[in-house]
Design a protein around this motif. Structure first.
Motif, mmCIF file in Angstrom:
data_model
loop_
_atom_site.group_PDB
_atom_site.id
_atom_site.type_symbol
_atom_site.label_atom_id
_atom_site.label_comp_id
_atom_site.label_asym_id
_atom_site.label_seq_id
_atom_site.Cartn_x
_atom_site.Cartn_y
_atom_site.Cartn_z
ATOM 1 N N THR A 170 81.086 2.104 -21.439
ATOM 2 C CA THR A 170 81.581 2.010 -20.067
ATOM 3 C C THR A 170 80.471 2.490 -19.146
ATOM 4 N N ILE A 171 79.997 1.584 -18.282
ATOM 5 C CA ILE A 171 78.869 1.899 -17.403
ATOM 6 C C ILE A 171 79.172 1.442 -15.981
ATOM 7 N N LYS A 172 78.541 2.104 -15.024
ATOM 8 C CA LYS A 172 78.738 1.770 -13.610
ATOM 9 C C LYS A 172 77.806 0.636 -13.199
ATOM 10 N N ILE A 173 78.273 -0.154 -12.233
ATOM 11 C CA ILE A 173 77.448 -1.208 -11.655
ATOM 12 C C ILE A 173 77.783 -1.288 -10.164
ATOM 13 N N ARG A 174 76.762 -1.350 -9.329
ATOM 14 C CA ARG A 174 76.995 -1.449 -7.884
ATOM 15 C C ARG A 174 77.717 -2.757 -7.563
ATOM 16 N N THR A 175 78.545 -2.709 -6.541
ATOM 17 C CA THR A 175 79.388 -3.840 -6.170
ATOM 18 C C THR A 175 78.594 -5.130 -5.973
ATOM 19 N N GLU A 176 77.417 -5.064 -5.337
ATOM 20 C CA GLU A 176 76.657 -6.296 -5.084
ATOM 21 C C GLU A 176 76.224 -6.970 -6.388
ATOM 22 N N TRP A 177 75.926 -6.175 -7.411
ATOM 23 C CA TRP A 177 75.553 -6.743 -8.710
ATOM 24 C C TRP A 177 76.793 -7.164 -9.482
ATOM 25 N N TRP A 178 77.896 -6.428 -9.327
ATOM 26 C CA TRP A 178 79.166 -6.789 -9.954
ATOM 27 C C TRP A 178 79.552 -8.204 -9.524
ATOM 28 N N GLU A 179 79.422 -8.492 -8.231
ATOM 29 C CA GLU A 179 79.773 -9.818 -7.698
ATOM 30 C C GLU A 179 78.991 -10.912 -8.413
ATOM 31 N N ARG A 180 77.704 -10.683 -8.649
ATOM 32 C CA ARG A 180 76.858 -11.694 -9.293
ATOM 33 C C ARG A 180 77.208 -11.890 -10.761
ATOM 34 N N VAL A 181 77.540 -10.802 -11.451
ATOM 35 C CA VAL A 181 77.963 -10.933 -12.854
ATOM 36 C C VAL A 181 79.299 -11.678 -12.912
ATOM 37 N N ALA A 182 80.231 -11.303 -12.034
ATOM 38 C CA ALA A 182 81.556 -11.923 -12.027
ATOM 39 C C ALA A 182 81.479 -13.422 -11.738
ATOM 40 N N SER A 183 80.539 -13.835 -10.887
ATOM 41 C CA SER A 183 80.420 -15.260 -10.527
ATOM 42 C C SER A 183 79.605 -16.055 -11.544
ATOM 43 N N GLY A 184 78.933 -15.368 -12.477
ATOM 44 C CA GLY A 184 78.113 -16.049 -13.477
ATOM 45 C C GLY A 184 76.664 -16.233 -13.061
ATOM 46 N N GLN A 185 76.288 -15.771 -11.855
ATOM 47 C CA GLN A 185 74.901 -15.874 -11.390
ATOM 48 C C GLN A 185 73.973 -14.926 -12.152
ATOM 49 N N VAL A 232 81.112 0.187 -8.557
ATOM 50 C CA VAL A 232 81.040 1.374 -7.712
ATOM 51 C C VAL A 232 80.364 1.005 -6.398
ATOM 52 N N ARG A 233 80.669 1.775 -5.375
ATOM 53 C CA ARG A 233 80.038 1.594 -4.069
ATOM 54 C C ARG A 233 79.690 2.964 -3.525
ATOM 55 N N GLU A 234 78.842 2.969 -2.510
ATOM 56 C CA GLU A 234 78.439 4.231 -1.910
ATOM 57 C C GLU A 234 79.559 4.737 -1.014
ATOM 58 N N GLY A 235 79.974 5.954 -1.247
ATOM 59 C CA GLY A 235 81.031 6.555 -0.455
ATOM 60 C C GLY A 235 80.480 7.600 0.494
ATOM 61 N N LEU A 236 81.340 8.519 0.870
ATOM 62 C CA LEU A 236 80.992 9.595 1.779
ATOM 63 C C LEU A 236 79.809 10.394 1.240
ATOM 64 N N LEU A 237 78.842 10.669 2.074
ATOM 65 C CA LEU A 237 77.656 11.458 1.740
ATOM 66 C C LEU A 237 76.811 10.811 0.634
ATOM 67 N N GLY A 238 76.913 9.480 0.481
ATOM 68 C CA GLY A 238 76.086 8.776 -0.487
ATOM 69 C C GLY A 238 76.526 8.887 -1.931
ATOM 70 N N VAL A 239 77.689 9.467 -2.170
ATOM 71 C CA VAL A 239 78.196 9.623 -3.530
ATOM 72 C C VAL A 239 78.774 8.287 -3.994
ATOM 73 N N LEU A 240 78.451 7.867 -5.222
ATOM 74 C CA LEU A 240 79.008 6.630 -5.757
ATOM 75 C C LEU A 240 80.461 6.856 -6.151
ATOM 76 N N ILE A 241 81.325 5.960 -5.667
ATOM 77 C CA ILE A 241 82.746 6.052 -5.986
ATOM 78 C C ILE A 241 83.225 4.724 -6.556
ATOM 79 N N ARG A 242 84.276 4.764 -7.318
ATOM 80 C CA ARG A 242 84.862 3.566 -7.939
ATOM 81 C C ARG A 242 85.360 2.628 -6.852
ATOM 82 N N ASP A 243 84.983 1.370 -6.924
ATOM 83 C CA ASP A 243 85.467 0.354 -5.987
ATOM 84 C C ASP A 243 86.757 -0.209 -6.558
ATOM 85 N N ALA A 244 87.874 0.309 -6.069
ATOM 86 C CA ALA A 244 89.180 -0.045 -6.631
ATOM 87 C C ALA A 244 89.659 -1.426 -6.216
ATOM 88 N N SER A 245 88.892 -2.137 -5.379
ATOM 89 C CA SER A 245 89.303 -3.480 -4.983
ATOM 90 C C SER A 245 88.856 -4.528 -6.009
#
Length: 154
Positions: A5-20, A43-56
């Motif tokens: 189980t590893i974290k991935i930033r939302t912008e890269w998650w979108e590309r993996v999910a779309s197959g790009q 994950v996305r950047e939250g308050l004070l730059g902390v990475l938080i789970r993107d629950a959407s």
């Protein structure tokens, strides 16, 4: 077979999910093997730059089909200690259910003014109707709790 189980930033998650994006560059701090599964948690950047789970977004599960290991003979261009994991059999899970259900949706002010056990005060909250029309999604902004007369330091 191991599940990583590893974290991935939302912008890269979108590309993996779309197959790009069909490969993931990772530090080889785990014993990745062909046939292992990786769970990519957005994950996305939250308050004070902390990475938080993107629950959407849901978790992506993929099988490791091939690994190019940095520093190995013939693997020019991949830094030692890093590897390129090819992702096959990619599936995107559903977003998680909201962690907090608001029973009295007509009174969002019940959430405002709350004090958390971490010493943080809720200073702003925004509610939006959830995707199913029943649950509410809340966005919170918090600030440190200050004692009176301490000049903003505690």
């Amino acid at each position: 077979m191991t599940v990583h189980t590893i974290k991935i930033r939302t912008e890269w998650w979108e590309r993996v999910a779309s197959g790009q994006k069909v490969a993931e560059v990772r530090k080889l701090d785990r014993d990745y093997q062909v046939g292992d599964l990786v769970e990519l948690v957005p994950v996305r950047e939250g308050l004070l730059g902390v990475l938080i789970r993107d629950a959407s977004r849901g978790v992506i599960t993929a099988e490791v089909g091939h690994i190019v290991r940095g520093g190995a003979a013939g693997n020019i261009g991949v830094t030692a200690g890093y590897g390129v994991l090819s992702l096959i059999e990619v599936s995107v899970g559903e977003p998680p259910e909201p962690a907090v259900e608001i029973e009295d949706e007509g009174k969002p002010e019940r959430l405002c003014g709350a004090t958390f056990s971490t010493g943080m005060n809720l200073v702003y909250c925004e509610l939006a109707e959830g995707h199913d029309g029943r649950h509410a999604q809340a966005t919170f902004t918090v600030a440190p709790t200050y004692a009176a007369g301490d000049g903003g330091r505690s």
